[in-house]
Scaffold this motif. Structure first.
Motif, PDB file in Angstrom:
ATOM      1  N   GLY A 142      10.807   1.838  -4.166  1.00  0.00           N
ATOM      2  CA  GLY A 142       9.442   2.314  -4.094  1.00  0.00           C
ATOM      3  C   GLY A 142       9.290   3.634  -3.369  1.00  0.00           C
ATOM      4  O   GLY A 142       8.191   3.966  -2.910  1.00  0.00           O
ATOM      5  N   GLN A 143      10.375   4.407  -3.259  1.00  0.00           N
ATOM      6  CA  GLN A 143      10.349   5.683  -2.560  1.00  0.00           C
ATOM      7  C   GLN A 143      10.625   6.824  -3.536  1.00  0.00           C
ATOM      8  O   GLN A 143      11.214   6.616  -4.598  1.00  0.00           O
ATOM      9  N   GLU A 173       3.322  13.155  -0.527  1.00  0.00           N
ATOM     10  CA  GLU A 173       1.912  12.779  -0.460  1.00  0.00           C
ATOM     11  C   GLU A 173       1.586  11.644  -1.420  1.00  0.00           C
ATOM     12  O   GLU A 173       0.760  10.788  -1.132  1.00  0.00           O
ATOM     13  N   ARG A 174       2.240  11.640  -2.579  1.00  0.00           N
ATOM     14  CA  ARG A 174       1.998  10.589  -3.565  1.00  0.00           C
ATOM     15  C   ARG A 174       3.038   9.467  -3.476  1.00  0.00           C
ATOM     16  O   ARG A 174       2.973   8.511  -4.230  1.00  0.00           O
ATOM     17  N   LEU A 202      -7.460   5.436  -5.809  1.00  0.00           N
ATOM     18  CA  LEU A 202      -8.739   4.879  -5.349  1.00  0.00           C
ATOM     19  C   LEU A 202      -9.697   5.982  -4.896  1.00  0.00           C
ATOM     20  O   LEU A 202     -10.912   5.902  -5.149  1.00  0.00           O
ATOM     21  N   SER A 203      -9.154   7.014  -4.237  1.00  0.00           N
ATOM     22  CA  SER A 203     -10.000   8.137  -3.815  1.00  0.00           C
ATOM     23  C   SER A 203     -10.577   8.863  -5.022  1.00  0.00           C
ATOM     24  O   SER A 203     -11.769   9.213  -5.045  1.00  0.00           O
ATOM     25  N   TRP A 239       0.843  -1.199   0.000  1.00  0.00           N
ATOM     26  CA  TRP A 239       0.000   0.000   0.000  1.00  0.00           C
ATOM     27  C   TRP A 239       0.873   1.242   0.000  1.00  0.00           C
ATOM     28  O   TRP A 239       1.913   1.288   0.652  1.00  0.00           O
ATOM     29  N   ASN A 240       0.483   2.242  -0.736  1.00  0.00           N
ATOM     30  CA  ASN A 240       1.195   3.517  -0.702  1.00  0.00           C
ATOM     31  C   ASN A 240       0.212   4.660  -0.978  1.00  0.00           C
ATOM     32  O   ASN A 240      -0.951   4.426  -1.321  1.00  0.00           O
ATOM     33  N   SER A 241       0.715   5.863  -0.821  1.00  0.00           N
ATOM     34  CA  SER A 241      -0.170   7.018  -0.940  1.00  0.00           C
ATOM     35  C   SER A 241      -0.653   7.218  -2.371  1.00  0.00           C
ATOM     36  O   SER A 241      -1.730   7.795  -2.584  1.00  0.00           O
TER      37      SER A 241
END
Length: 920
Positions: A780-781, A725-726, A637-638, A629-631
């Motif tokens: 993944g960063q 944030e992302r 999804l939001s 899961w990540n931002s």
């Protein structure tokens, strides 16, 4: 030693010590260095032949783990005795040793237990009655050099008896190692004195036993946390992981120290295990040792982690065959996880006995006194834990097997391990009559939808075998792994973790990560529908066919049994059938394309379903494993939820879309402070899709970039900014549009060590490209260090200006071997002209690898098409990349011949055909 290995067959085929001793004795006298070198040459051949014999035995009988582990230990014993005899007799003879020159060699730790794998450490200790002598130091040094010359990894110590006792008192590791001590060679009187003193001065008394038990359990808990604190991680450590060999060893150490047992069967006599539990212990130990020995032989190193790249080979060596719907490697790994579960069951039984032995009246081991009512609904309380009033309590009414866990949940109680043991014995009492019993199903539904802690109680039911027995469809996925790099846990563990996450969202514990879901939970009409759907969403995995469709059929069968209404059953079945819909749409489709939203809303059809699907999707993704899961996924999804909710609320009209664009432009106009004519001209330059696709903060950054670039008349402008944030770095490229722009950008990002996870590609009405890319590093960063951001921007600029010979640099960069190569993935290209009204949508499935996106983008360049957006998703070893395309004049791709050519080029790129130079 003879008794330790007396059951080992054909010992002389492993090593014939007398024959080898004669060969060593025949070495001509010379200086000690030459004689020792000659002995090493002989011993190396003996060691190689002994190891080859054990490997052959394992290949012939691949499941005889304990026998092979004993064989390696026997070979090591014989080698040490040969080395010791040769050293004392030929290298440093001492015909009349003094009382202080006595020396004994003991095996400690796992080697002392008489169990080793091919590359296990040889843990030995040299003991002397008092301070070490010069002769003893010569012997020890020579033996160690011989062992090292043979390439063996030796853990050794040299201590007097007083030192041994002092250090055992101070260090738990030394105390544990000496607990397994076994005589190998030397002065037997010294060994016996050491054993007596250890028993008298270290093990004697209940206080010593309590301290040892407490320390070993604390050590075990720390190790579990370090290794992931789950038995069901799909790349387990078979030695140190939860449910592995070390857990079995810990049980035996505790039994040996606290109950004075010497051999494993003695645990039965002490009442610590039943005979059946002893057999389970031995079967688990045998299986784990077999796996460990295969691992060491395959990897040719001390490897204890069962990684993807060896799982298939170990399964083949242990003769696990494919079955319909299940590969051999998945069957092997299910056996592993069931074995780890057995180890957990045995641990619980042991802890119960420790509690009874070491806890005072009215107290629990290591816990304060607890006073509660003595009975609850026919069950008794034993120091605050639910217990059985008599052993046949379940026999009288098997529904009590479910009631036990329902009461534990309702009253917030633990279950006594002996009650768990009895439940595990009696779980076969659950038959079709119990499964059909309304009371049993009502109790189960109460547990599953509990507002307290449903995950923990369901996990207890699963550990006892009750859950899979009561819900046989769930029993089929217990300990079942999926052979891929995406799923970190077995299917049952994943489902139970998802239930736990859902409960935490409901309680508001994850409101920072999931603000929308947390707020929506209170508005749910169908709360229990959601919990049942989460429990059932993967229940049909491992069967032939689509697990979503098959799972929906299972839900239609189970939900009425659980007591759900027809309407609730229909909703659960729909959720299971479509539980992948929202993630597939959010991660693989262009959310700015209104047809994507219309199609999604057309399947969902109701706001309540949309809310349920959002929460099911969130917990399904998060329960896959850490780091999944990540931002960015939260953002997608939001966005999809809000767009879908708008369509369902307003109907299939684009009124909301137009209002959203106007609102975004009004906000930007206010932020920029431009005059109306300048802003209107800028707004007209960008197509409607741009204003829909880009969030307000990105739109503002783009406007600032375009303004400064146009003012300075720059032909190319690149800005890279970390976006926490992302969870990625936002890279914006503003340049004159031309064919091949995207594949060059993709190549430059790869050379800079980055991965593009999303790309939105826009062309202004006056021919400029405005591309927004989200880039992550290999972990993944986001790229966040200024130097890395500068290098990323400079690399893209050089590639677009053709200054850095992109093709040569790509060809020169080595293609790292990835763990994904352990999996066979057939590349697939899917062309869809119905998913969008304006674009041809192309989905490419392939094994993930460095520079894959660059290769695919080059294939599109060769196909003479325009990429409008790219959506990059990675599921472990599998990459799923989706592109929205038109031809060079902005039309969909229709001609069959052209589509076939593009598909051929994409398949070649996905398979990695040709060099990177050719691709670039």
């Amino acid at each position: 030693m003879a008794t330790r290995f007396e059951s080992l067959p054909d010992r002389r085929t492993i090593v014939d010590r007398r024959t080898v001793a004669d060969l060593l004795a025949a070495i001509p006298p010379a200086n000690t260095s030459r004689m020792r070198a000659a002995s090493v040459a002989i011993l190396r051949g003996v060691l190689d032949r002994g190891r080859a014999e054990m490997a052959a035995r394992l290949a012939l009988h691949p499941s005889r783990g304990r026998e092979v582990a004993a064989g390696y230990a026997y070979l090591t014993d014989q080698m040490l005795r040969l080395i010791a005899d040769f050293t004392v007799t030929c290298l440093y003879p001492n015909p009349n040793p003094s009382s202080g020159e006595r020396l004994t060699l003991i095996a400690v730790g796992g080697y002392g237990r008489g169990e080793m794998a091919l590359h296990s450490d040889i843990d030995i200790a040299f003991l002397t009655p008092s301070k070490q002598t010069g002769w003893g130091e010569q012997i020890i040094e020579s033996m160690l050099y011989t062992l090292w010359d043979l390439g063996l990894k030796v853990g050794h110590s040299s201590r007097s008896l007083d030192d041994m006792i002092r250090m055992a008192r101070e260090d738990l590791t030394i105390r544990t190692a000496l607990l397994e001590a076994r005589y190998v060679w030397g002065d037997n009187v010294v060994y016996e004195e050491a054993a007596r003193r250890f028993d008298r001065e270290i093990r004697d008394g209940s206080a010593a036993a309590r301290a040892f038990v407490t320390d070993k359990l604390a050590e075990r808990n720390t190790r579990h946390v370090r290794m992931g604190d789950s038995r069901y991680v799909v790349e387990p450590n078979i030695k140190e992981g939860k449910g592995g060999l070390r857990d079995l060893h810990t049980l035996f150490w505790i039994g040996k120290f606290a109950y004075r047992v010497s051999e494993l069967p003695d645990l039965v006599g002490k009442g610590l295990l039943t005979r059946e539990e002893l057999r389970r212990f031995q079967r688990a130990e045998n299986f784990l040792w077999a796996v460990r020995c295969h691992l060491h032989i395959l990897s040719n190193r001390p490897e204890d982690r069962l990684t993807f790249d060896v799982q298939r080979e170990v399964a083949a060596r242990m003769r696990y065959a494919d079955r319909p719907g299940r590969s051999g490697v998945e069957r092997f790994m299910q056996h592993y996880f069931l074995t780890a579960k057995q180890v957990g069951d045995l641990t619980a039984v042991f802890l119960a006995h420790l509690d009874e032995t070491f806890a005072g009246r009215g107290r629990r081991f290591g816990m304060p006194s607890i006073r509660l009512r003595r009975r609850i609904d026919g069950f008794t309380l034993d120091r605050g834990r639910l217990a059985l009033p008599k052993p046949d309590h379940f026999l009288a009414d098997p529904v009590r097997l479910i009631e036990l866990f329902a009461l534990a949940d309702r009253h917030g109680l633990e279950i006594h391990p002996l009650a768990m043991r009895q439940a595990g014995r009696d779980f076969r009492l659950i038959d079709n009559a119990v499964r059909a019993d309304p009371r049993a199903n009502a109790l189960f539904l109460d547990i599953l939808t509990s507002p307290r802690d449903p995950e923990t109680v369901l996990r207890w039911m699963n550990e006892a075998g009750i859950l899979g027995r009561f819900v046989p469809d769930f029993g089929r996925v217990v300990a079942q792994m999926q052979f891929d790099m995406y799923h970190h846990y077995t299917v049952d563990e994943h489902s139970l973790r998802a239930i736990g996450l859902l409960s935490r969202i409901e309680k508001g514990a994850l409101d920072v990560d999931h603000p929308i879901a947390t707020e929506l939970f209170a508005r749910l009409v169908s709360r229990r529908v959601l919990y049942v759907a989460v429990f059932l969403h993967d229940i049909a995995k491992g069967r032939r066919g689509d697990h979503s469709i098959l799972g929906a059929a299972v839900a239609e069968k189970l939900c009425p049994r659980f007591g759900l209404t027809a309407a609730e059953t229909q909703t659960v079945s729909w959720l299971v059938r479509h539980h992948l819909l929202m993630s597939a749409t959010a991660f693989k489709r262009d959310l700015s394309d209104f047809k994507t939203i219309l199609d999604f809303a057309g399947v969902v059809q109701s706001p309540e379903r949309l809310r349920l699907l959002l929460m099911l999707t969130i917990v399904d993704i998060r329960a896959v494993g850490p780091g999944v899961w990540n931002s960015w996924k939260r953002q997608l999804l939001s966005d999809l939820y809000e767009a879908g909710e708008e369509v369902l609320r307003l109907g299939h009209k684009q009124k909301g879309r137009g209002e959203r664009i106007e609102a975004k432009q009004a906000q930007l106009r206010a932020e920029l402070g431009w005059d109306d004519a300048t802003f209107d001209a800028y707004a007209r330059r960008l197509p409607e899709a741009y204003w829909v696709a880009e969030p307000a903060d990105v739109v503002a950054r783009n406007a600032a970039l375009v303004e400064s670039a146009d003012a300075a008349q720059l032909p190319l402008s690149i800005v890279a900014t970390a976006d926490p944030e992302r969870g990625a770095t936002l890279v914006t490229v503003y340049a004159g549009d031309h064919p091949g722009l995207f594949y060059r950008i993709a190549g430059a990002v790869h050379l800079a060590g980055g991965n593009i996870i999303d790309a939105r590609i826009h062309t202004t009405r006056d021919g400029m490209a405005l591309d927004n890319l989200l880039v992550q590093d290999p972990f993944g960063q986001p790229f966040d260090e200024p130097s890395r951001l500068d290098r990323l921007s400079a690399g893209i600029a050089d590639a677009l200006a053709n200054r850095n010979r992109l093709a040569d640099r790509l060809a020169a960069k080595p293609m790292a071997r990835t763990r994904a190569e352990a999996f066979e993935i057939e590349p697939q290209v899917i062309v869809d002209n119905k998913a969008s009204n304006r674009y041809t949508v192309v989905e490419v499935n392939a094994r993930d690898r460095p520079a894959l996106l660059n290769a695919l983008a080059h294939a599109f360049f060769q196909s003479k098409v325009t990429i409008h957006s790219a959506h990059i998703a990675t599921y472990g070893e599998r990459a799923v990349d989706v592109f929205y395309l038109t031809d060079l004049v902005g039309d969909k791709l229709i001609a069959p011949a052209r589509l076939r050519t593009m598909e051929r080029l994409l398949l070649a790129a996905a398979e990695g055909e040709g060099s990177l130079a050719a691709v670039a």
